[in-house]
Design a protein around this motif. Structure first.
Motif, PDB file in Angstrom:
ATOM      1  N   TYR A 132       0.890  -1.168   0.000  1.00  0.00           N
ATOM      2  CA  TYR A 132       0.000   0.000   0.000  1.00  0.00           C
ATOM      3  C   TYR A 132       0.921   1.209   0.000  1.00  0.00           C
ATOM      4  N   PHE A 179       4.245   1.038   1.982  1.00  0.00           N
ATOM      5  CA  PHE A 179       4.136   0.026   3.027  1.00  0.00           C
ATOM      6  C   PHE A 179       3.906  -1.353   2.422  1.00  0.00           C
ATOM      7  N   GLY A 225      -3.958  -8.311  11.150  1.00  0.00           N
ATOM      8  CA  GLY A 225      -2.989  -7.387  10.570  1.00  0.00           C
ATOM      9  C   GLY A 225      -1.851  -8.061   9.828  1.00  0.00           C
ATOM     10  N   CYS A 226      -1.892  -9.398   9.700  1.00  0.00           N
ATOM     11  CA  CYS A 226      -0.787 -10.072   9.040  1.00  0.00           C
ATOM     12  C   CYS A 226      -1.004 -10.161   7.532  1.00  0.00           C
ATOM     13  N   GLY A 227      -2.050  -9.540   7.028  1.00  0.00           N
ATOM     14  CA  GLY A 227      -2.201  -9.416   5.583  1.00  0.00           C
ATOM     15  C   GLY A 227      -3.074 -10.468   4.927  1.00  0.00           C
ATOM     16  N   LYS A 228      -3.901 -11.157   5.705  1.00  0.00           N
ATOM     17  CA  LYS A 228      -4.756 -12.190   5.120  1.00  0.00           C
ATOM     18  C   LYS A 228      -5.761 -11.582   4.141  1.00  0.00           C
ATOM     19  N   SER A 229      -6.450 -10.537   4.580  1.00  0.00           N
ATOM     20  CA  SER A 229      -7.431  -9.905   3.691  1.00  0.00           C
ATOM     21  C   SER A 229      -6.750  -9.306   2.478  1.00  0.00           C
ATOM     22  N   THR A 230      -5.600  -8.714   2.728  1.00  0.00           N
ATOM     23  CA  THR A 230      -4.848  -8.103   1.640  1.00  0.00           C
ATOM     24  C   THR A 230      -4.501  -9.142   0.578  1.00  0.00           C
TER      25      THR A 230
END
Ligand SMILES: Nc1ncnc2c1ncn2[C@@H]1O[C@H](COP(=O)(O)OP(=O)(O)O)[C@@H](O)[C@H]1O
Ligand SMILES: [Mg+2]
Lengths: 283, 300
Positions: free
Chosen positions: B54, B57, B80-85
């Protein structure tokens, strides 16, 4: 305490206005039947054989309002979709205040613009259209431009309030941005958009300066966009500047037309509130 | 979850010749198809060295994963470990986020979905997504389901049949068949989520991505969605993000565990894949200490 006082004052003033409209109107309707007023086709309040048929004024108001809406609704909604669904957030931050400034241009400026530029230059000199010094078209077009910011800004608010999750849901199904805007965001924001358009209609019906300057001064039934015509507001503005004696029939005529205008605006708002209630979507 | 063992398990036991030495298997609380699972999945989608940023980041880095046909893959890990991302990068939903950028390769049937000339709209049609919070459109139940087919220009011979089929597959038909014209907002949260699944199924995707689809639902509604996933696995590849470890253990064939580590230099926490394996392996015998800690921590 101060707030409550302000609220009461507002209500008191509104009631006062209504009463101030109704009392002279009652005197007027003592002399002229409501039927002759509402359905009469000749408006000649100052003539020796006076006639008080308000239809000519209504036709002129109808034409200017319709032309204004035909201009303002597509432009306003188009800008709203662009701003809310397509514009980069930074661009939106710049454009929205500009739009709101546009809404604050004094109407007399718009009126002169309609008369000199739109009617005189564009319609007559450039397009050679068969029209006189005034037309409901010129007044309506400029009035439309005047209400674009109102329609655009309020519709944009309504569309921006639609949660992003709906846009994502639509995109995830393979909809493109246009489809998402038109088929999901637009219907979801419908009640706000209707409110925006209704406010536009109210402003068009009640707009005075532009029509007084550019639409014309003769109260005749308007049958085409290139004709001149005197609207309800145009009549009130003109007659109020004249020297009608307080209590005379000409004087009371002003209030009867004012009351009619008030009623029409109220009716439009009432219908739209019912409409909005019916279609409101909670999300 | 269904109470009966799944048919596959039964079949497997039947074809096992009686004279072969019986292996002693750990019996999971819920029937999984662990025995039939190939060691490497029959890939529908794959990530090769995927990074998602992002702006400056870096949210996730270096992800290699395979999503198998007829399998449910769970993505788990701390918030916050980026699963959705990562999930959004699988159907190019990240394109809609300003500043989001995906590098590496995400393939569908071997074709890079980020390659030049690939239409993200077509990608999203083939890879559907169900969101954390049910997000039905402000339309009737029928129109919610018919929306996808309409916008992508599907011309079913009979839209009514298509809608019924999708609602049936989503286990919602019997509950809504008498009120198809009513607003979708009148449904309960669990029904709305199944409607969103029906809506996704209606465009006949190959893969369904689900981002914590039950986090807004009560246990009964959650159970129904899990049953439904079990059914849908027969037809689709499913990738589910969940913060609920029991859920991953219950439904997923394979599980990928992510964590976020502080990158050197910047203090940014970047998500990365720690371990990816069959679900039973991840939960019973993880090879990485961090996986074990996370799983045991959660189970108390
Ligand atoms: N739209 C976004 N813009 C910027 N940063 C984001 C965005 N979405 C998520 N992030 C950041 O990316 C990281 C991973 O987020 P996310 O994928 O939502 O994690 P998870 O789903 O595992 O909880 C977080 O640090 C989050 O703050
Ligand atoms: Mg998440």
């Amino acid at each position: 305490m101060a707030l409550r006082l302000a609220a009461w004052l507002t209500i008191a003033i509104t009631v006062g206005i209504v009463i101030a409209l109704i009392i002279p109107s009652l005197e007027f309707f003592a002399q002229v039947s409501i039927r002759d007023f509402l359905f009469g086709t000749r408006w000649a309040p100052r003539f020796a054989d006076a006639s008080f048929g308000v239809i000519p004024l209504i036709t002129a108001t109808f034409w200017t309002t319709a032309i204004a809406l035909i201009t303002a609704v597509p432009l306003g909604l188009g800008s709203a979709v662009l701003l809310s669904e397509y514009a980069h957030p930074r661009l939106r931050q710049v454009l929205k205040p500009i739009l709101e400034i546009l809404a604050g241009v004094p109407t007399v400026v718009y009126g002169l613009f309609a008369l000199a530029f739109v009617q005189g230059t564009v319609l007559r000199d450039w397009l050679h259209l068969p029209t006189g010094s005034f037309s409901v078209l010129a007044a309506g077009l400029v009035m439309g431009v005047m209400i674009v910011p109102t329609v655009a800004s309020l519709s944009e608010d309504a569309m921006s309030a639609v949660p992003n999750s709906m846009r994502q849901g639509s995109a995830a199904l393979g909809a493109n941005r246009m489809q998402t805007s038109l088929r999901v965001v637009f219907p979801a924001a419908l009640s706000g958009i209707v409110a925006a358009i209704v406010l536009g209609v109210s402003r068009a019906v009640g707009e005075t300066m532009i029509v007084a300057i550019a639409a014309g001064g003769q109260a005749r039934i308007v049958t085409g966009a290139l004709e001149q015509g005197q609207t309800m507001t145009g009549f009130i503005a003109n007659a109020a500047l004249g020297d009608s004696r307080v209590g005379s029939i000409e004087y009371n005529t002003l209030f009867a037309v004012g009351l009619l205008l008030f009623t029409i605006t109220l009716l439009i708002n009432f219908i739209s509130i019912r409409f909005v209630r019916r279609f409101r979507e909670a999300y | 979850m269904s109470a009966q063992p799944s048919p596959e398990v039964t079949t497997h036991q039947e074809v096992t010749p009686p004279h072969e030495p019986q292996e002693v298997h750990f019996e999971p609380a819920h029937p999984t198809r662990d025995d039939q699972l190939p060691d490497t999945p029959d890939a529908v989608m794959a990530c090769k060295n995927v990074d998602v940023r992002y702006g400056d980041f870096r949210a996730v880095t270096g992800v290699n994963l395979i999503f198998g046909y007829n399998e449910i893959t769970a993505l788990i890990g701390p918030s916050g470990c980026g699963k959705s991302t990562l999930l959004r990068s699988l159907n190019r939903m990240n394109d809609l986020i300003l500043g989001a950028r995906v590098t590496g390769e995400v393939t569908l049937h071997g074709q890079d979905i980020y390659a030049r000339g690939i239409d993200p709209i077509e990608v999203r049609r083939r890879i559907g997504m169900v969101f954390q919070k049910p997000n039905p459109f402000p339309k009737s139940i029928y129109d919610n389901v018919a929306y996808g087919p309409r916008v992508i220009g599907m011309k079913p011979s009979n839209m009514d049949d298509l809608v019924e089929e999708a609602l049936t597959q989503a286990a919602l038909w019997t509950e809504v068949k008498d009120k198809l014209k009513q607003s979708a907002f009148g449904l309960s949260g669990g029904q709305q989520q199944r409607l969103c699944i029906a809506r996704t199924i209606a465009v006949r995707p190959e893969v369904i991505l689900m981002d914590e689809p039950c986090s807004a639902l009560d246990p009964i509604a959650t159970g129904r969605i899990e049953d439904l996933m079990e059914e849908l696995r027969q037809v689709y590849a499913i990738v589910i993000v969940t913060h609920n470890m029991q859920q991953a253990a219950r439904v997923a064939d394979r599980t990928a565990f992510f964590t976020a580590l502080a990158a050197e230099g910047t203090g940014d926490r970047t998500g990365m894949l720690v371990e990816y394996d069959k679900t039973t392996k991840i939960f019973e015998n993880p090879s990485d200490k961090r996986t074990e800690d996370y799983i045991s921590g959660r189970f108390g």
